[in-house]
Design an enzyme around this catalytic site. Structure first.
Site: not given
Ligand code: NAD
Ligand code: USQ
Length: 428
Positions: A153, A188, A191, A194
């Protein structure tokens, strides 16, 4: 290197194939002649039941979808129910299909969901990081030449006050230079999962010679691809609540209902965006032009960047052409993020491979508003308006009110899902 599909195509595992992007992707690759194995543990449907959320557009079960696809196109998508955190199930998939490529969407993908409380933060990182690790081991042990295409992302980078490069940055420090992974400042626990995945993938490319493409994707919008429009049974999910619905999709539903658009805070938050049709194209380009062995390739996968204020203005202008006025409401930001910042992210690699972007215009916005408008009676305005998770304090009274309530009236309500695992199972 271009990987030409043989007459029977490549064998591709699409992981997370029951999801918003995974299902259209499975159809897209099947139409192109690849042998597609669609895999999912259906966790997303249970997270909906847990949070009282649901897809605005009704969606069919995976067996119904693949049956309808076969009936309409004569093409077969093989469906397998499996949980990536269950290594035996993952290993079984690799032993059975020996895929040439894996497209990995199968993660918990909501930032607010990961910020509800400790359980959801831990669950998100365990699900995402251990699922991806299992996958890396299965590829290494069973099909080391397999190309991993992993959905990361843009939010891994955060919003630094410098240009964002595609994965790597050339740094000069104390007279020496090196090319290093671009610094990450995720916003977050989701995130961050990832970021951890990206590090693990990069590491296995270095030590095992894996071939991987890490796609740092921006926010996806839209609901129609060439294939989802063929029949209502082939529709993909469309989320509008504050946990799963992304900003532009939510604004289109708010517009269809004539409700104020919920801009969080000042609205200067800027992100990369892309049309779901371009997601199909980007991943196909990555598949057809695979990474080399030992290469951890990073593409920033988005086509345009917008601030939230710009998105709200675009939606408002689209309605203005129909003589309708739109209220834009700046509500207190439930997230902790910069609301006014520099943002300039590179996204050249996919364009170089031949991507022809569908840019966001009024026609698309009007068409999405029109399509979702057909389902407005399914919308619960509370879910549309009120954020239910706050970054500082977690799930709030809206989260508590909706937990375990199930979907709209008439839809199946089952026992609340546990944040747990399921075993591999063929359901065709
Ligand atoms: P989605 O939630 O609709 O789909 C994800 C699917 O993965 C779900 O069907 C879920 O059941 C499945 N899944 C989750 N954990 C699993 C596990 N352990 N084993 C097997 N299946 C599992 O999400 P989406 O919007 O389609 O996103 C797909 C991917 O793209 C995600 O990895 C997401 O992080 C990434 N991404 C999405 C967007 C976006 O705007 N939607 C933007 C950037 C990146
Ligand atoms: N926002 C609003 N109003 C809303 C909803 C969101 O102003 O009603 C704001 C948020 O505060 C944020 C921005 O819009 O600043 C984007 O939020 P979002 O919910 O549209 O998207 P995000 O949480 O970033 O996550 C989505 C997907 C995730 C993916 C990510 C790509 O859910 O899976 O990884 O987009 S990116 O943003 O590039 O990291």
């Amino acid at each position: 290197m271009t990987r030409e599909a043989s007459s029977s195509g490549l064998t591709v595992l699409v992981l997370g194939a029951d999801g918003y992007i995974g299902w259209p992707m499975a159809m897209h690759l099947s139409r192109l002649g690849h042998r597609v194995v669609a895999v999912d543990n259906l966790a997303r449907r249970s997270w909906d039941r847990e949070g009282g959320t649901y897809s605005l557009v009704p969606i069919r079960s995976m067996p119904q979808r693949v049956r309808r696809w076969q009936e309409l196109t004569g093409k077969t998508i093989l469906w397998r129910r499996a949980d990536l955190t269950d290594f035996a199930a993952v290993d079984q998939l690799f032993a059975e299909f020996r895929p040439e490529a894996v497209i990995h969407f199968a993660e918990q993908r909501s930032a607010p969901f990961s910020m509800i409380d400790r359980d959801h933060a831990v669950f998100t990182q365990v699900n995402n990081v251990s699922g991806t690790l299992n996958l890396l081991f299965a590829i290494h042990e069973r099909v080391p030449d397999c190309h991993l295409i992993k959905l990361g992302t843009m939010g891994e980078y955060g919003t630094p006050n410098i240009d964002i490069e595609e994965g790597y940055i050339d740094i000069e420090h104390n007279g020496r230079t090196d090319r290093l992974p671009f610094p990450k400042l995720a916003g977050s626990f989701y995130h961050l999962s990832k970021v951890h995945d990206s590090n693990n993938i990069h590491f296995t490319c270095r030590v095992w010679g894996m071939r991987a493409t890490d796609l740092n994707q921006g926010v996806v919008y839209g609901l129609e691809t060439e294939d989802t429009g063929l029949h209502p049974d082939l529709a993909t999910r469309f989320d509008f609540d504050s946990i799963w619905g992304t900003a532009l999709n939510r604004f289109c539903v708010q517009a269809a209902l004539g409700q104020p658009l919920t801009v969080y805070g000042q609205g200067g938050q800027t992100r990369g965006y892309l049309d779901i049709r371009d997601t199909m194209a980007c991943i196909t380009l990555a598949l057809e032009n695979p990474a080399e062995r030992s290469e951890c390739r990073v593409f920033n996968q988005f086509t345009e960047q917008f601030s939230i204020n710009e998105l709200a203005d675009l939606v408002s202008e689209a309605r203005e052409h129909h003589g309708l006025t739109t209220q834009i409401s700046h509500i207190s930001n439930p997230r902790v993020e910069l609301e006014d910042h520099y943002y300039n992210a590179k996204h050249q690699h996919l364009l170089d491979l031949g991507l022809k972007p569908h840019l966001l215009g009024e026609t698309l916005i009007e068409s999405v508003i029109g399509t979702v408008g057909a389902y407005v009676d399914r919308v619960d305005p509370v879910l549309l308006e009120k954020p239910s998770v706050n970054w500082r304090t977690g799930g709030n009274e809206v989260w508590r009110q909706y937990s375990h309530r199930g979907g709209p009236a008439g839809e199946v309500r089952t026992a609340p899902a546990r944040l747990g695992r399921t075993k591999v199972q063929a359901v065709v």
